[in-house]
Motif scaffolding. Sequence first.
Motif, mmCIF file in Angstrom:
data_model
loop_
_atom_site.group_PDB
_atom_site.id
_atom_site.type_symbol
_atom_site.label_atom_id
_atom_site.label_comp_id
_atom_site.label_asym_id
_atom_site.label_seq_id
_atom_site.Cartn_x
_atom_site.Cartn_y
_atom_site.Cartn_z
ATOM 1 N N ILE A 22 55.133 26.868 45.700
ATOM 2 C CA ILE A 22 56.360 26.524 44.992
ATOM 3 C C ILE A 22 56.276 25.046 44.633
ATOM 4 C CG2 ILE A 22 58.874 26.419 45.122
ATOM 5 C CD1 ILE A 22 58.575 28.493 47.467
ATOM 6 N N VAL A 23 56.221 24.767 43.332
ATOM 7 C CA VAL A 23 56.128 23.392 42.848
ATOM 8 C C VAL A 23 57.433 23.059 42.139
ATOM 9 C CG1 VAL A 23 54.869 21.787 41.388
ATOM 10 C CG2 VAL A 23 53.648 23.592 42.582
ATOM 11 N N THR A 24 58.077 21.956 42.556
ATOM 12 C CA THR A 24 59.352 21.523 41.986
ATOM 13 C C THR A 24 59.228 20.075 41.543
ATOM 14 O OG1 THR A 24 60.420 22.931 43.620
ATOM 15 C CG2 THR A 24 61.820 21.415 42.432
ATOM 16 N N GLN A 25 59.734 19.794 40.337
ATOM 17 C CA GLN A 25 59.729 18.430 39.823
ATOM 18 C C GLN A 25 61.160 17.932 39.685
ATOM 19 O OE1 GLN A 25 57.633 18.706 36.118
ATOM 20 N NE2 GLN A 25 55.679 18.193 37.083
ATOM 21 N N SER A 26 61.359 16.694 40.047
ATOM 22 C CA SER A 26 62.645 16.023 39.885
ATOM 23 C C SER A 26 62.346 14.550 39.646
ATOM 24 C CB SER A 26 63.517 16.222 41.120
ATOM 25 O OG SER A 26 64.752 15.577 40.952
ATOM 26 N N SER A 27 62.317 14.172 38.395
ATOM 27 C CA SER A 27 61.895 12.819 38.054
ATOM 28 C C SER A 27 62.904 11.782 38.528
ATOM 29 C CB SER A 27 61.685 12.696 36.546
ATOM 30 O OG SER A 27 62.897 12.975 35.877
ATOM 31 N N GLY A 28 62.398 10.626 38.884
ATOM 32 C CA GLY A 28 63.234 9.502 39.283
ATOM 33 C C GLY A 28 63.617 9.473 40.745
ATOM 34 N N GLN A 29 63.166 10.432 41.547
ATOM 35 C CA GLN A 29 63.491 10.442 42.974
ATOM 36 C C GLN A 29 62.263 10.019 43.775
ATOM 37 O OE1 GLN A 29 65.051 14.235 44.135
ATOM 38 N NE2 GLN A 29 67.060 13.829 43.256
ATOM 39 N N SER A 30 62.521 9.272 44.834
ATOM 40 C CA SER A 30 61.426 8.840 45.702
ATOM 41 C C SER A 30 60.946 10.020 46.550
ATOM 42 C CB SER A 30 61.899 7.704 46.616
ATOM 43 O OG SER A 30 62.844 8.191 47.538
ATOM 44 N N ALA A 31 59.837 9.814 47.244
ATOM 45 C CA ALA A 31 59.275 10.867 48.094
ATOM 46 C C ALA A 31 60.241 11.257 49.206
ATOM 47 C CB ALA A 31 57.944 10.413 48.672
ATOM 48 N N GLU A 32 60.970 10.278 49.757
ATOM 49 C CA GLU A 32 61.930 10.573 50.819
ATOM 50 C C GLU A 32 63.094 11.421 50.291
ATOM 51 O OE1 GLU A 32 60.891 7.409 50.184
ATOM 52 O OE2 GLU A 32 59.494 7.211 51.858
ATOM 53 N N GLU A 33 63.571 11.100 49.084
ATOM 54 C CA GLU A 33 64.663 11.880 48.493
ATOM 55 C C GLU A 33 64.206 13.296 48.144
ATOM 56 O OE1 GLU A 33 67.300 8.457 46.267
ATOM 57 O OE2 GLU A 33 65.520 9.243 45.248
ATOM 58 N N ILE A 34 62.980 13.426 47.646
ATOM 59 C CA ILE A 34 62.427 14.750 47.353
ATOM 60 C C ILE A 34 62.325 15.573 48.632
ATOM 61 C CG2 ILE A 34 60.333 15.957 46.610
ATOM 62 C CD1 ILE A 34 61.784 14.893 44.252
ATOM 63 N N GLU A 35 61.848 14.937 49.700
ATOM 64 C CA GLU A 35 61.723 15.626 50.989
ATOM 65 C C GLU A 35 63.087 16.083 51.497
ATOM 66 O OE1 GLU A 35 59.623 17.010 54.381
ATOM 67 O OE2 GLU A 35 58.749 16.063 52.633
ATOM 68 N N ARG A 36 64.071 15.203 51.459
ATOM 69 C CA ARG A 36 65.394 15.491 51.995
ATOM 70 C C ARG A 36 66.160 16.503 51.136
ATOM 71 N NH1 ARG A 36 67.107 10.533 52.545
ATOM 72 N NH2 ARG A 36 67.953 10.407 50.449
ATOM 73 N N ASN A 37 66.086 16.365 49.805
ATOM 74 C CA ASN A 37 66.920 17.187 48.926
ATOM 75 C C ASN A 37 66.264 18.468 48.417
ATOM 76 O OD1 ASN A 37 68.987 15.247 49.047
ATOM 77 N ND2 ASN A 37 68.087 14.092 47.370
ATOM 78 N N ILE A 38 64.941 18.533 48.430
ATOM 79 C CA ILE A 38 64.268 19.708 47.869
ATOM 80 C C ILE A 38 63.371 20.409 48.886
ATOM 81 C CG2 ILE A 38 62.653 20.493 46.095
ATOM 82 C CD1 ILE A 38 63.747 18.241 44.316
ATOM 83 N N SER A 39 62.413 19.677 49.469
ATOM 84 C CA SER A 39 61.410 20.312 50.336
ATOM 85 C C SER A 39 62.015 20.920 51.599
ATOM 86 C CB SER A 39 60.331 19.300 50.721
ATOM 87 O OG SER A 39 59.647 18.855 49.584
ATOM 88 N N ILE A 40 62.838 20.174 52.303
ATOM 89 C CA ILE A 40 63.415 20.679 53.558
ATOM 90 C C ILE A 40 64.351 21.863 53.315
ATOM 91 C CG2 ILE A 40 64.927 20.089 55.495
ATOM 92 C CD1 ILE A 40 63.556 17.359 55.571
ATOM 93 N N PRO A 41 65.249 21.839 52.310
ATOM 94 C CA PRO A 41 66.056 23.043 52.059
ATOM 95 C C PRO A 41 65.225 24.280 51.709
ATOM 96 C CG PRO A 41 67.085 21.168 51.006
ATOM 97 C CD PRO A 41 65.747 20.710 51.503
ATOM 98 N N ILE A 42 64.122 24.107 50.974
ATOM 99 C CA ILE A 42 63.253 25.251 50.673
ATOM 100 C C ILE A 42 62.613 25.770 51.955
ATOM 101 C CG2 ILE A 42 61.108 25.937 49.528
ATOM 102 C CD1 ILE A 42 61.881 24.130 47.216
ATOM 103 N N GLU A 43 62.147 24.871 52.815
ATOM 104 C CA GLU A 43 61.557 25.285 54.097
ATOM 105 C C GLU A 43 62.561 26.053 54.947
ATOM 106 O OE1 GLU A 43 59.983 22.018 56.278
ATOM 107 O OE2 GLU A 43 58.673 21.382 54.656
ATOM 108 N N VAL A 44 63.788 25.581 54.989
ATOM 109 C CA VAL A 44 64.822 26.235 55.805
ATOM 110 C C VAL A 44 65.108 27.646 55.275
ATOM 111 C CG1 VAL A 44 67.260 26.141 56.437
ATOM 112 C CG2 VAL A 44 65.865 24.087 56.588
ATOM 113 N N GLN A 45 65.178 27.790 53.959
ATOM 114 C CA GLN A 45 65.438 29.107 53.378
ATOM 115 C C GLN A 45 64.272 30.066 53.588
ATOM 116 O OE1 GLN A 45 68.318 30.236 52.031
ATOM 117 N NE2 GLN A 45 69.160 28.289 52.727
#
Length: 92
Positions: free
Chosen positions: A32-55
Amino acid sequence: MLLALFLVAGVVMFTRLNIEAYPDPVPPLVEIVTQSSGQSAEEIERNISIPIEVQLAGIPHITTIRTISLFGLSDVKVQFSYDFTYDEASNG
C-alpha cells in the motif's frame, strides 16, 4: 510386460502432476503506497502509516506488516501466510 506397466503408470501419473510454469516461492505480499505532499516523515507516520497498520492488524493470515515513512510518502507492506492466495489477499 512389467516395462509396459511402468510406462503406462508413468504416463498416467505425469498427466495428474500439478506443475506451475513459474512457481512463486514467497507468500502473498500486498503493498500500500500513499502520497501526501508537504508532510514530513513524522507526520506521514502519525497520520497515515500507523492508522493503516492499526486497521490491518485484525485481518487473519497476516504474518508481518512493514512500513516505511518518508517525506510525503508512506509504504506499507503486508505479508500473508502461505495458505492464503494472492486473490484472497488483494480482495480481502
